[in-house]
Design an enzyme around this catalytic site. Structure first.
Site, short mmCIF file in Angstrom:
data_model
loop_
_atom_site.label_atom_id
_atom_site.label_comp_id
_atom_site.label_asym_id
_atom_site.label_seq_id
_atom_site.Cartn_x
_atom_site.Cartn_y
_atom_site.Cartn_z
N ASP A 1 -1.21 0.30 -4.81
CA ASP A 1 -2.52 0.84 -5.16
C ASP A 1 -2.46 2.31 -5.58
O ASP A 1 -3.30 2.78 -6.34
CB ASP A 1 -3.48 0.68 -3.98
N HIS A 2 -1.45 3.03 -5.10
CA HIS A 2 -1.34 4.46 -5.37
C HIS A 2 -0.02 4.95 -4.83
O HIS A 2 0.74 4.20 -4.21
CB HIS A 2 -2.49 5.24 -4.70
N HIS B 1 1.72 8.38 5.19
CA HIS B 1 0.68 9.24 5.77
C HIS B 1 1.20 9.99 6.99
O HIS B 1 1.00 11.20 7.12
CB HIS B 1 -0.53 8.40 6.19
N THR C 1 -7.19 3.69 -1.50
CA THR C 1 -6.82 2.30 -1.23
C THR C 1 -7.88 1.28 -1.63
O THR C 1 -7.61 0.37 -2.44
CB THR C 1 -6.49 2.13 0.26
N HIS D 1 -3.16 10.83 -0.58
CA HIS D 1 -3.32 10.43 -1.99
C HIS D 1 -4.79 10.61 -2.34
O HIS D 1 -5.58 11.07 -1.52
CB HIS D 1 -2.87 8.98 -2.17
N ASP E 1 2.47 2.68 3.33
CA ASP E 1 1.39 3.67 3.33
C ASP E 1 1.28 4.36 4.69
O ASP E 1 1.12 5.58 4.77
CB ASP E 1 0.07 2.99 2.98
N ASP F 1 0.83 -1.20 0.00
CA ASP F 1 0.00 0.00 0.00
C ASP F 1 0.87 1.26 0.00
O ASP F 1 1.82 1.37 0.78
CB ASP F 1 -0.88 -0.02 1.25
#
Length: 427
Positions: free
Chosen positions: A254-255, A212, A87, A361, A208, A51
């Site tokens: 995913d991103h 964040h 996500t 994101h 991820d 992620d």
């Protein structure tokens, strides 16, 4: 670097300890499942998602194992997430080959006006209710065609989406460390041939989380990249030691991630707080508006358009650019809303009194390159030393189906021809 990895592992261990009393970590095994004789001779695919692993992280932070494996296999310059680059929508796009507006997971949080129900990614009841999820996930496609599958924490894998769960899966939690997940995958591959999964999906959240909390350009995120890179190296080595033939690895995300301007957020237009007229859903990088009286849509749109700032755009949903596949014409579940407010990165919408994270994101990946994701692949089915151009993530699904010899049994958005070149020709 090792000190940073050890610190991150220690941090994860403390988190795990705190969760022990409340989290059910037991594996769920569906009884009576086995590979057909034909399936036992098919290749294996291990599909790994990390992620928030931005397209440039491996090279930026020198992820040695991922670079080594992908240099010998396939590297995409980047993979383009589906919009919005969030996500749950993108994990479900990767595993179904459908755009979010076509599979129904249009956000991590949304309201379905036909069901009169809210979906929230943190709600275990939602997460395990397959009626929220459109499309046929790859594990379901495999199981229906006699090929055993397994999943470790992939979005939707604890649900009966598509009518069938993986043979082996876990309800979502974040108690397992990356190394523990590696051991569970290896143990699946040690099962007898008739019980051994040929499609495995595996999910890592650590990169991820660091992106964040700290931002993408920090030592903490670099350490998280190295943590996962180490786990991938360990996984590949241990799988190779099993001596199985034709094991193929696909590494995706995913991103991406970008540092946002949390200190000067955009104000949500005051008119939208009139709950008798509107509902709005704010993911901070996208604000979706549902107008309760359809006769007001055009006048509200014009009002919002007239008073907007240069830091965001206002769209009627039906006027959103076609390439995003997120307009009224695409909204098969009627969950998006009629008006969209789209901030220009790094700006975000933020309600007064609410907090945000350092990194976020969700932006349009065609406009904000930091949203782009990663795709690497290696193994006997993939060509060697090949770099391919950017492509949309919906095209991963038909590649996996092709490798496993699965017949796609319903329409999808992905096309095999987009990535056909990465596969070796059958002799």
């Amino acid at each position: 670097m090792k000190r940073g990895i050890h610190f991150l592992l220690l941090l994860i261990s403390f988190t795990v300890f705190a969760q022990q009393a409340t989290v059910d970590t037991a594996q769920i095994v569906i009884p009576g499942r086995q590979n057909t004789i034909e399936a036992q001779s098919k290749p294996y695919v291990i599909m790994i998602s990390t992620d928030g692993f931005r397209y440039d992280y491996a090279k930026r932070y020198n992820a040695e194992n991922l670079l080594k494996f992908s240099n010998n296999g396939i590297q995409a310059k980047a993979m383009i997430p589906s919009y919005p680059s969030i996500t749950f929508p993108n994990h479900w796009s990767l595993i179904t080959g459908l755009y979010p507006a076509h599979h129904g997971l249009i956000d991590n949080f949304f309201y379905d006006y036909k069901r009169n129900e809210t979906y929230a990614m943190s709600n275990k009841k939602n997460a395990e209710d397959g009626s929220w999820y459109g499309g046929t996930p790859l594990w379901g496609l495999a199981e229906k065609q006699g090929l055993v599958s397994a999943s470790l924490m992939w979005v939707g894998s604890a649900s009966d989406a598509g009518g069938i769960r993986p043979s082996y899966y876990y309800p979502y939690h974040e108690k397992f460390t990356p190394s523990e997940k590696v051991e569970k995958v290896v143990n699946w591959l040690k099962l007898p041939e008739d019980k051994r999964p040929h499609f495995i999906s595996l999910y890592f959240p650590e990169v991820d989380g660091s992106g964040h909390h700290y931002g993408p350009d920090t030592k903490e995120t670099e350490n998280a990249v190295h943590l996962i890179d180490h786990a991938i190296g360990d996984l590949v080595q241990k799988v190779n030691d099993l001596g199985l033939k034709n094991v193929n690895f696909i590494f995706v995300s995913d991103h991406g991630m970008i540092k946002v301007d949390g200190g000067a957020p955009l104000e949500i237009p005051a008119v939208l707080f009139d709950k008798s007229r509107f509902d709005f859903y704010n993911s901070q990088t996208l604000l979706r508006i549902y107008v309760k009286n359809p006769a007001e849509i055009k006048s509200v749109y014009k009002e919002l358009k007239a008073h907007k700032t240069e830091d965001y755009e206002v769209y009627l949903d039906k006027k959103l650019p076609r390439y995003l596949h997120f307009a009224t014409r695409d909204d098969q579940y009627h969950r998006i809303g009629q008006i969209l407010l789209i901030p220009k990165a790094p700006k975000i919408f933020l309600e007064k009194g609410k907090k945000t994270s350092v990194g976020k994101h969700g932006y349009n990946p065609k406009v904000v390159p930091e949203m782009k994701a990663t795709f690497y692949a290696w193994g006997p089915k993939f060509k060697n030393n090949l770099v391919v151009d950017e492509f949309a993530n919906i095209n991963v699904y038909p590649v996996v189906a092709e490798i496993l010899g699965l017949k796609i049994d319903q329409p999808i958005d992905g096309k095999l021809k987009v990535l056909k070149e990465i596969l070796k020709e059958e002799k």
